[in-house]
Scaffold this motif. Structure first.
Motif, mmCIF file in Angstrom:
data_model
loop_
_atom_site.group_PDB
_atom_site.id
_atom_site.type_symbol
_atom_site.label_atom_id
_atom_site.label_comp_id
_atom_site.label_asym_id
_atom_site.label_seq_id
_atom_site.Cartn_x
_atom_site.Cartn_y
_atom_site.Cartn_z
ATOM 1 N N SER A 17 0.844 -0.996 -0.025
ATOM 2 C CA SER A 17 0.058 -0.026 0.075
ATOM 3 C C SER A 17 0.936 1.279 0.109
ATOM 4 C CB SER A 17 -1.097 0.030 1.196
ATOM 5 O OG SER A 17 -0.023 0.128 2.453
ATOM 6 N N GLU A 18 0.074 2.562 -0.166
ATOM 7 C CA GLU A 18 1.025 3.624 -0.420
ATOM 8 C C GLU A 18 1.735 4.127 0.857
ATOM 9 O OE1 GLU A 18 1.705 5.063 -2.838
ATOM 10 O OE2 GLU A 18 0.635 3.598 -4.122
ATOM 11 N N LYS A 19 0.737 3.608 2.186
ATOM 12 C CA LYS A 19 1.506 3.711 3.369
ATOM 13 C C LYS A 19 2.433 2.739 3.811
ATOM 14 C CE LYS A 19 -0.272 3.414 8.392
ATOM 15 N NZ LYS A 19 -1.425 3.352 9.293
ATOM 16 N N GLU A 20 2.638 1.462 3.252
ATOM 17 C CA GLU A 20 3.580 0.529 3.442
ATOM 18 C C GLU A 20 4.942 1.168 2.738
ATOM 19 O OE1 GLU A 20 2.089 -3.750 3.999
ATOM 20 O OE2 GLU A 20 1.244 -2.765 2.177
ATOM 21 N N LYS A 21 4.574 1.700 1.705
ATOM 22 C CA LYS A 21 5.760 2.167 0.829
ATOM 23 C C LYS A 21 6.335 3.607 1.507
ATOM 24 C CE LYS A 21 3.761 1.031 -3.770
ATOM 25 N NZ LYS A 21 3.156 1.304 -5.043
ATOM 26 N N SER A 62 5.461 -2.060 10.599
ATOM 27 C CA SER A 62 3.991 -1.882 9.602
ATOM 28 C C SER A 62 2.895 -2.593 10.440
ATOM 29 C CB SER A 62 4.493 -2.776 8.455
ATOM 30 O OG SER A 62 3.277 -2.857 7.505
ATOM 31 N N SER A 63 1.824 -2.048 10.227
ATOM 32 C CA SER A 63 0.581 -2.749 10.727
ATOM 33 C C SER A 63 -0.051 -4.008 10.029
ATOM 34 C CB SER A 63 -0.555 -1.570 10.909
ATOM 35 O OG SER A 63 -0.691 -1.084 9.552
ATOM 36 N N ASN A 79 11.817 -1.014 -7.406
ATOM 37 C CA ASN A 79 10.721 -0.805 -8.258
ATOM 38 C C ASN A 79 10.391 0.741 -7.970
ATOM 39 O OD1 ASN A 79 10.369 -3.117 -9.472
ATOM 40 N ND2 ASN A 79 9.018 -3.977 -8.075
ATOM 41 N N LEU A 80 10.497 1.020 -6.720
ATOM 42 C CA LEU A 80 10.023 2.501 -6.203
ATOM 43 C C LEU A 80 11.289 3.528 -7.050
ATOM 44 C CD1 LEU A 80 9.085 2.152 -2.507
ATOM 45 C CD2 LEU A 80 7.503 3.203 -4.451
ATOM 46 N N GLN A 108 -0.794 10.839 -1.838
ATOM 47 C CA GLN A 108 0.103 10.283 -1.064
ATOM 48 C C GLN A 108 1.281 9.565 -1.788
ATOM 49 O OE1 GLN A 108 -1.330 7.000 1.485
ATOM 50 N NE2 GLN A 108 0.160 7.511 3.004
ATOM 51 N N SER A 109 1.022 9.049 -3.068
ATOM 52 C CA SER A 109 1.768 8.545 -4.150
ATOM 53 C C SER A 109 2.951 9.523 -4.334
ATOM 54 C CB SER A 109 1.200 8.026 -5.291
ATOM 55 O OG SER A 109 1.994 7.341 -6.411
ATOM 56 N N ASP A 110 2.452 10.808 -4.698
ATOM 57 C CA ASP A 110 3.576 11.631 -4.991
ATOM 58 C C ASP A 110 4.584 11.880 -3.808
ATOM 59 O OD1 ASP A 110 2.149 11.830 -7.459
ATOM 60 O OD2 ASP A 110 1.358 13.790 -6.998
ATOM 61 N N VAL A 111 3.965 11.947 -2.601
ATOM 62 C CA VAL A 111 4.814 11.950 -1.471
ATOM 63 C C VAL A 111 5.726 11.025 -1.433
ATOM 64 C CG1 VAL A 111 4.931 11.974 1.050
ATOM 65 C CG2 VAL A 111 3.154 13.248 -0.112
ATOM 66 N N VAL A 112 5.228 9.756 -1.661
ATOM 67 C CA VAL A 112 6.423 8.330 -1.524
ATOM 68 C C VAL A 112 7.518 8.964 -2.730
ATOM 69 C CG1 VAL A 112 6.809 6.119 -2.066
ATOM 70 C CG2 VAL A 112 4.565 6.978 -0.871
#
Length: 233
Positions: A17-21, A62-63, A79-80, A108-112
């Motif tokens: 997920s974006e949070k996990e990334k 991680s949750s 990959n990121l 949030q994807s842009d933040v990553v």
């Protein structure tokens, strides 16, 4: 190969997920000097150990209920990086087309991606700095200089007349070229102190105007000669 192994292979890991990334990038940030070290021989073992540390840190932070191995985390990170480079390369193309660089985060994807960019500098930062330079150049190009009036052209020709032996010297050696450059700087100062126009004219702009005047003059008298042949006048 037994059925248990086949079941394990068929059980595909969940996508990050974006949070996990974001969690992964924050952990990698702490160890970026090891992870992103470009030496491959002496540092490979250190990187392996570091990814094991990241594995422990990630799974304890991680949750998610799914365990992420060092190999999976490393693959996600690679990959990121690829996605980040592609994203900012696309931004550069967009800059060429629109003259605008996007400087804000839309999701949030842009933040990553921006976090990843901060870690893998200068491989991506070069793109950004290039784009800054291009955007500045585009801004200058969009601001088109005013055309020379007939009065301004006359002022320029009168100044050039004083330095015609240097400006129109047909030699192309280094010394002559430098003399011409210095001379155009003198013409620049003389012109801008003489002209009543509020617009500053650089040596390059004045030189370009002079070359255009010469072309226009040659064409004018060439057309006059053709007319003389046709009409005798």
């Amino acid at each position: 190969m037994n059925a248990a192994k086949l079941n394990v292979q068929r059980k595909r890991a969940q996508n990050f997920s974006e949070k996990e990334k974001l969690i992964l990038t924050e952990i990698v940030l702490k160890y970026k000097n090891i992870i992103e070290n470009k030496r491959t021989v002496k540092r490979s073992k250190d990187k392996e150990k570091c990814w094991k540390v990241i594995e422990n840190n990630y799974n304890s932070t991680s949750s998610s209920t799914e365990f992420r191995s060092a190999e999976v985390l490393k693959s996600c990170w690679e990959n990121l990086k690829k996605k980040t480079r592609r994203f900012f390369a696309d931004e550069r193309i967009k800059l060429y087309k629109t003259g605008k660089w996007r400087t804000f985060c839309e999701s949030q994807s842009d933040v990553v991606l921006e976090r990843v960019r901060d870690i893998i500098k200068p491989s991506v930062e070069g793109i950004k700095s290039d784009c800054d330079n291009i955007e500045a150049k585009l801004s200058v190009q969009r601001k088109r200089a005013q055309n020379f009036s007939e009065k301004e052209k006359l002022i320029l020709t009168e100044i050039v007349l004083k330095y015609k032996n240097i400006i129109e010297n047909k030699r192309t050696d280094g010394v002559t070229s430098k003399d011409k450059e210095k001379c155009w700087k003198v013409i620049e100062n003389n012109y801008n102190s003489t002209s009543s126009s509020t617009e500053f004219r650089s040596a390059e702009v004045l030189k370009s105007c002079w070359e255009n005047l010469k072309k226009k003059t040659r064409k004018f008298f060439a057309d006059e000669r053709i007319q003389l042949y046709k009409t005798g006048k």
